[in-house]
Design an enzyme around this catalytic site. Sequence first.
Site, PDB file in Angstrom:
ATOM      1  N   SER A 146      47.247  23.746 -10.179  1.00  0.00           N
ATOM      2  CA  SER A 146      47.109  23.371  -8.774  1.00  0.00           C
ATOM      3  C   SER A 146      45.949  24.130  -8.130  1.00  0.00           C
ATOM      4  CB  SER A 146      48.438  23.595  -8.053  1.00  0.00           C
ATOM      5  OG  SER A 146      48.420  23.036  -6.760  1.00  0.00           O
ATOM      6  N   ASP A 192      51.132  12.336  -9.525  1.00  0.00           N
ATOM      7  CA  ASP A 192      50.877  13.508  -8.689  1.00  0.00           C
ATOM      8  C   ASP A 192      50.635  13.051  -7.248  1.00  0.00           C
ATOM      9  OD1 ASP A 192      49.948  15.838  -7.473  1.00  0.00           O
ATOM     10  OD2 ASP A 192      48.787  16.462  -9.219  1.00  0.00           O
ATOM     11  N   HIS A 224      52.986  16.464 -10.072  1.00  0.00           N
ATOM     12  CA  HIS A 224      52.092  17.610  -9.885  1.00  0.00           C
ATOM     13  C   HIS A 224      52.636  18.862 -10.555  1.00  0.00           C
ATOM     14  CE1 HIS A 224      49.105  20.066  -7.805  1.00  0.00           C
ATOM     15  NE2 HIS A 224      50.082  20.875  -7.379  1.00  0.00           N
TER      16      HIS A 224
END
Length: 277
Positions: A146, A192, A224
């Site tokens: 991320s 995601d 995600h």
Amino acid sequence: MVAAAAAAVTLSAPALAANPYERGPDPTQASLEASRGPFPVSEERVSSPVSGFGGGTIYYPQENNTYGAVAISPGYTATQSSVAWLGERIASHGFVVITIDTNTTLDQPDSRADQLEAALDHMVDGASSTVRSRIDRNRLAVMGHSMGGGGTLRLASRRPDLKAAIPLTPWHLNKSWSNVQVPTLIIGAENDTVAPVALHAEPSYTSIPTSTRKAYLELNGASHFAPSVANATIGMYGVAWLKRFVDEDTRYTRFLCPGPRTGLFSDVEEYRSTCPF
């Protein structure tokens, strides 16, 4: 007589030296998908405060040898526990790995880039580092999830001497990485909604020049947060990428080129690369 002498010279010529960085047995798909590699692993805690990042855990092969090193950052609001599975798994294939806690869980990608670099510096040069003698300082890599993946891209853009970078479902406001020369594997996730691949992973991959060795792997049906739990596909291709570019171990090329099967009945939705490497 001349021919015989030439033959003798040919026969006595030394064989080409093997790759000195090659570690472990010949890889198979099963061995790369397994939760552990061939090397038993030890670990030690790096307590905070430590210079430049929030502490972490170092995983390293118990066999006394010299290895490449990898620093891994978690994502926004997360701690190192979310990427701990990667630390142990990658180390068990012959790397020294640090999973870091960031200074705060809200740190932005460029701050995470600074902290990844600080973590590498700690392992290689830190006064309290107990793994310095196990690390080849010329074979370093970074990885992150991320915002940690965004930090991975940022550090790769600043550090062309890195041997590999692996952003996992990366998030960064910048989408242009035209100066990245580091071999980069970007792993995105089809479903995601935090960092949609069309807005983050895919344009980041496309912006890296085709002269750079790069690959894009999109996980089929994944969210995600797929990198936050043990994932055989991430583990397999992450290890293969590190072995190929940090260890220069061409035994792993066949897993990357032409790459995995894709589509409805595969764990991989899409794969593209600049093969052959």
